[in-house]
Design an enzyme around this catalytic site. Structure first.
Site, PDB file in Angstrom:
ATOM      1  CG  HIS A 187      -1.779  -1.164   1.363  1.00  0.00           C
ATOM      2  ND1 HIS A 187      -2.167  -1.669   2.574  1.00  0.00           N
ATOM      3  CD2 HIS A 187      -2.351  -1.966   0.430  1.00  0.00           C
ATOM      4  CE1 HIS A 187      -2.949  -2.724   2.395  1.00  0.00           C
ATOM      5  NE2 HIS A 187      -3.065  -2.933   1.098  1.00  0.00           N
ATOM      6  CE  LYS A 215       1.760   3.689   5.591  1.00  0.00           C
ATOM      7  NZ  LYS A 215       1.246   2.486   4.917  1.00  0.00           N
ATOM      8  CE1 TYR A 260      -0.180   2.702   9.148  1.00  0.00           C
ATOM      9  CE2 TYR A 260      -0.451   0.547  10.144  1.00  0.00           C
ATOM     10  CZ  TYR A 260      -0.884   1.527   9.268  1.00  0.00           C
ATOM     11  OH  TYR A 260      -2.010   1.320   8.518  1.00  0.00           O
ATOM     12  CG  ASP A 265      -4.054  -6.066   0.124  1.00  0.00           C
ATOM     13  OD1 ASP A 265      -4.028  -4.879  -0.249  1.00  0.00           O
ATOM     14  OD2 ASP A 265      -3.888  -6.402   1.303  1.00  0.00           O
TER      15      ASP A 265
END
Length: 180
Positions: free
Chosen positions: A61, A70, A130, A167
């Site tokens: 992603h 991140k 995250y 996905d």
């Protein structure tokens, strides 16, 4: 905070100082000054927590127009964390790297904007936390196919990964929107 070498420029594998005794342990998972001292000066605007079962594969992603950096860590379980360089100006454009993050090794990885990110859960389950430098936007999110034959990513033990519809429908790397 100890920095470990990663073969992709800008990505940092971090080992925080851990203070342990017979009661357990303590560590700083985020300290603005410590991160600034090692070159991470971005402002974080969102914290995320996902739990995934063994065999779940999330990714790859990324977000266009408002890309996200991140700071990723696993507090319970173990994942293979994978990041792919999408910066056309980078000497490692199109290269990926994977590393294990776990509640046991307590490592963090800084993935700057311009990378796609994903992970595969290797343990019975994993809690992944995250921090992100941009707010999530479903309209700006993109997905690169996890098993794109051009990338040859070794996800470890992925005979039948558990994937979301998103996905499963990721785009090929050759068709992906990229960063300059």
């Amino acid at each position: 905070m100890k920095i470990l070498e990663i073969p992709l420029p800008g990505v940092l594998l971090l080992e925080p100082k851990v203070f342990e005794d017979d009661r357990g342990f303590f560590l700083e998972s985020y300290n603005e000054k410590t991160l600034a001292d090692i070159g991470i000066r971005e402002k974080f605007v969102q914290d995320n927590h996902s739990f995934s079962l063994q065999g779940v594969l999330r990714g790859l992603h990324y977000q266009v127009q408002k890309p996200q950096g991140k700071l990723v860590r696993v507090v319970s379980g173990e994942v293979l964390d994978v990041f792919l360089d999408l910066r056309k100006s980078s000497p490692t454009f199109g290269h990926w790297h994977g590393l294990r993050l776990s509640g046991e090794n307590r490592r963090l990885v800084w993935i700057p904007a311009g990378f796609a990110h994903g992970f595969h859960v290797l343990s019975n389950g994993a809690h992944v936390l995250y921090k992100s430098t941009a707010f999530y936007s479903s309209a700006l999110e993109r997905t690169i196919l996890w098993n794109d034959p051009e990338l040859k990513i070794n996800w470890e033990n992925t005979d039948k990964p558990l994937l979301s519809d998103k996905d499963l429908k990721g785009s090929r790397f050759s068709k992906a929107e990229l960063f300059e």
